[in-house]
Motif scaffolding. Sequence first.
Motif, PDB file in Angstrom:
ATOM      1  N   ILE A  73     -11.243  56.104  31.496  1.00 58.08           N
ATOM      2  CA  ILE A  73     -10.795  57.129  30.519  1.00 58.08           C
ATOM      3  C   ILE A  73     -10.917  56.790  29.040  1.00 58.08           C
ATOM      4  O   ILE A  73     -10.720  55.546  28.825  1.00 58.08           O
ATOM      5  N   CYS A  74     -11.615  57.499  28.236  1.00 54.39           N
ATOM      6  CA  CYS A  74     -12.116  57.098  26.885  1.00 54.39           C
ATOM      7  C   CYS A  74     -10.706  56.877  26.154  1.00 54.39           C
ATOM      8  O   CYS A  74      -9.633  57.442  26.466  1.00 54.39           O
ATOM      9  N   PRO A  75     -10.908  56.213  24.920  1.00 56.60           N
ATOM     10  CA  PRO A  75      -9.750  55.956  24.038  1.00 56.60           C
ATOM     11  C   PRO A  75      -9.225  57.148  23.463  1.00 56.60           C
ATOM     12  O   PRO A  75      -8.023  57.263  23.225  1.00 56.60           O
ATOM     13  N   ILE A  76     -10.167  58.209  23.301  1.00 48.62           N
ATOM     14  CA  ILE A  76      -9.444  59.245  22.837  1.00 48.62           C
ATOM     15  C   ILE A  76      -8.557  60.245  23.878  1.00 48.62           C
ATOM     16  O   ILE A  76      -7.430  60.625  23.414  1.00 48.62           O
ATOM     17  N   CYS A  77      -9.074  60.244  24.999  1.00 48.35           N
ATOM     18  CA  CYS A  77      -8.268  61.100  26.160  1.00 48.35           C
ATOM     19  C   CYS A  77      -6.933  60.203  26.401  1.00 48.35           C
ATOM     20  O   CYS A  77      -5.885  60.867  26.899  1.00 48.35           O
ATOM     21  N   SER A  78      -6.949  58.644  26.266  1.00 43.14           N
ATOM     22  CA  SER A  78      -5.905  58.183  26.598  1.00 43.14           C
ATOM     23  C   SER A  78      -4.956  57.864  25.496  1.00 43.14           C
ATOM     24  O   SER A  78      -3.841  56.974  25.644  1.00 43.14           O
ATOM     25  N   ARG A  80     -18.933  57.120  31.496  1.00 44.53           N
ATOM     26  CA  ARG A  80     -18.764  58.355  30.793  1.00 44.53           C
ATOM     27  C   ARG A  80     -17.368  58.795  31.352  1.00 44.53           C
ATOM     28  O   ARG A  80     -16.886  58.530  32.339  1.00 44.53           O
ATOM     29  N   CYS A  81     -16.474  59.020  30.368  1.00 44.09           N
ATOM     30  CA  CYS A  81     -15.041  59.326  30.510  1.00 44.09           C
ATOM     31  C   CYS A  81     -14.949  60.481  31.444  1.00 44.09           C
ATOM     32  O   CYS A  81     -15.684  61.600  31.555  1.00 44.09           O
ATOM     33  N   SER A  82     -13.905  60.404  32.503  1.00 40.80           N
ATOM     34  CA  SER A  82     -13.992  61.162  33.795  1.00 40.80           C
ATOM     35  C   SER A  82     -13.396  62.535  33.267  1.00 40.80           C
ATOM     36  O   SER A  82     -13.528  63.408  34.023  1.00 40.80           O
ATOM     37  N   VAL A  83     -12.673  62.350  32.045  1.00 46.09           N
ATOM     38  CA  VAL A  83     -11.968  63.743  31.700  1.00 46.09           C
ATOM     39  C   VAL A  83     -12.938  64.618  30.772  1.00 46.09           C
ATOM     40  O   VAL A  83     -13.309  65.602  30.925  1.00 46.09           O
ATOM     41  N   CYS A  84     -13.479  63.881  29.800  1.00 46.54           N
ATOM     42  CA  CYS A  84     -14.062  64.669  28.679  1.00 46.54           C
ATOM     43  C   CYS A  84     -15.630  64.345  28.541  1.00 46.54           C
ATOM     44  O   CYS A  84     -16.254  65.066  27.793  1.00 46.54           O
ATOM     45  N   HIS A  85     -16.161  63.347  29.304  1.00 49.19           N
ATOM     46  CA  HIS A  85     -17.587  63.193  29.319  1.00 49.19           C
ATOM     47  C   HIS A  85     -18.053  62.422  28.148  1.00 49.19           C
ATOM     48  O   HIS A  85     -19.253  62.341  28.034  1.00 49.19           O
TER      49      HIS A  85
HETATM   50 ZN   LIG Z   1     -12.335  61.280  27.361  1.00 50.71          ZN
END
Ligand SMILES: [Zn+2]
Length: 205
Positions: free
Chosen positions: A71-76, A59-64
Amino acid sequence: MIEQYPSELLEKAVQEFSKLPGVGRKTALRLVLHLLRQETDEVLQFTETIARMRQEVKRCSVCHNISDSEICPICSDPRRDESIICVVENIQDVMAVENTQQYQGVYHVLGGVISPMDGVGPADLEIDSLVERVKEGGVKEVILALSSTMEGDTTNFYIFRKLAPYTDVKLSIIARGISVGDELEYTDEVTLGRSILNRTPFEGH
Ligand SMILES: [Zn+2]
């Protein structure tokens, strides 16, 4: 039931496949017999892929959202506007909104909606982490994109109250071209894209 098949191993495999949503025993048997006809290596690759996905997807630590990395590709992605957060129930909703190609902000996946009937309270959802993200600063707008159900409304209002102290953050809600009870992921891309563009300020009642 076991005597139905000439092999107990086959029976067990059929049982496993029947656990999948929408798969009855007939379909399960068809799938198992299909695998039985494949080369052993191919079947091993199949099972390894499933096992690795289950073990390694994070799970992305920012947006889950789901992600292969911390960190997921969208957040990064530096092209995404981090000052706009779209709040959704689940990862299918992220995919649905992404498919509209109308949204350049980032997400926050709650992991469901508040539903006392199902024993889901605010603490079971990623609401505190949303408040934390807003608290950290840099957020200009939070878009509520939950289903138009009673549970969705309850969750919207709960988030509205939680974010009320952050008066410089705009809270908006996606336009309800979506009829009541529709799940976000089943809405067609054009309607969903339009409802995000035509979002309106959220008014708590
Ligand atoms: Zn994310």
